[in-house]
Scaffold this motif. Structure first.
Motif, PDB file in Angstrom:
ATOM      1  N   GLN A   1       0.829  -1.205   0.000  1.00 50.08           N
ATOM      2  CA  GLN A   1       0.000   0.000   0.000  1.00 50.08           C
ATOM      3  C   GLN A   1       0.865   1.256   0.000  1.00 50.08           C
ATOM      4  O   GLN A   1       0.543   2.249  -0.672  1.00 50.08           O
TER       5      GLN A   1
ATOM      6  N   TYR B   1      -5.189  -1.484  -4.470  1.00 50.69           N
ATOM      7  CA  TYR B   1      -5.246  -0.939  -3.112  1.00 50.69           C
ATOM      8  C   TYR B   1      -6.508  -1.433  -2.389  1.00 50.69           C
ATOM      9  O   TYR B   1      -6.446  -1.844  -1.227  1.00 50.69           O
TER      10      TYR B   1
ATOM     11  N   SER C   1       0.966   4.336  -2.808  1.00 50.99           N
ATOM     12  CA  SER C   1       0.840   5.753  -2.444  1.00 50.99           C
ATOM     13  C   SER C   1       2.048   6.548  -2.914  1.00 50.99           C
ATOM     14  O   SER C   1       1.910   7.672  -3.414  1.00 50.99           O
TER      15      SER C   1
END
Length: 294
Positions: free
Chosen positions: A137, A188, A141
């Motif tokens: 994750q 995600y 990002s």
């Protein structure tokens, strides 16, 4: 305004000697007919011609130097732009390569391979799985922030509508964003669902271990004595377990969908990067060497 002044200055330098020559001949003509000489005394036509020749030679040399310096400055600026575009291409390539479409299935299968103990899953094993999910994750990002900070893909090209030579830059960026956000968002979301599923499986495993312990203690109780754990207590523990079959089905469907991105969407991102790079390079050339049309 400044460009117009430069043009006037160039024309002034070129026409000045010719105006002087015209005035010289007018002065000679006036002197021949009227006897009045308003030319400089002692300066003959030959002197004026020598002056004009020297003047034009110097002006042409200066013009050549100015044009050479201007071209060198354009070449230098163009190279700076190309270096920036090459770095941007590298960032884009790294972000796309960072879309690990097989990470969700790899982590999920790794979880399914974990062994249960008499108290459930090992805490360190679950922590390692959750760390792997968090790392993936974080990479997603970071990839999004890299696109925002180090590239112009998310930049609004407002001048494209007024461009004299339209290109596909805005459309290329739009297509790239749509495909990238589709892939990264799906991955995600799958990790969010997976983390919730693993947490619930951990809780269910703990309750299974408690139920097993209760049944073991009941089986070991002496005959004729009341069991330490009633069946109602065991059923209550059983009822607190949550069904994760729906989550498993969603995870499997999501993993299958994400794996298919390697067939079309990921190669399409690569093609869009190449097109974006080509357009940016052409625009950099036009901006430096085509009078700033881009």
């Amino acid at each position: 305004m400044f460009d117009k002044l430069k043009k006037y200055w160039v024309w002034g330098v070129i026409t000045a000697p010719f105006l002087l020559m015209i005035l010289l001949h007018l002065g000679i003509a006036v002197f021949e007919y009227t006897g009045f000489n308003f030319n400089i005394k002692g300066v003959t036509a030959a002197d004026w011609f020598m002056f004009a020749g020297s003047y034009l030679g110097g002006a042409i040399t200066l013009g050549g130097v100015v044009l050479t310096l201007r071209h060198e400055r354009k070449v230098h600026q163009h190279q700076i732009n190309i270096d920036a575009i090459n770095k941007e291409k590298e960032f884009l390539s790294n972000v796309v390569c960072g879309l690990d479409i097989y990470a969700p299935s790899s982590i999920l299968y790794h979880f399914w391979e974990l062994e249960k103990t008499n108290t459930g899953y090992k805490g360190t094993d679950i922590a390692e799985i959750q760390r792997m999910i968090a790392d993936q994750q974080r990479k997603l990002s970071q990839g999004k922030m890299t696109l925002f900070i180090n590239t112009d893909v998310y930049f609004q090209f407002s001048n494209c509508t007024n461009c004299k030579i339209p290109c596909r830059l805005a459309d290329c960026c739009k297509e790239f964003k749509e495909i990238y956000e589709k892939i990264s968002g799906r991955i995600y979301d799958n990790f969010i669902l997976m983390d919730s599923y693993i947490s619930q499986c951990e809780i269910n495993a703990i309750r299974d271990a408690m139920i097993q312990q209760c049944r073991l203690e009941n089986s070991q109780s002496p005959l004729g004595q009341e069991s330490p754990h009633s069946e109602e207590e065991i059923q209550e523990l059983e009822s607190k377990k949550k069904d994760v079959s729906e989550s498993i089905e969603k995870l499997k469907n999501g993993i299958a969908e994400i794996a298919q991105y390697g067939q079309n969407e990921i190669p399409q991102l690569g093609n869009l990067i190449r097109e974006y790079y080509s357009i940016r390079c052409q625009n950099a050339w036009d901006k430096c060497f085509s009078n700033g049309k881009k």
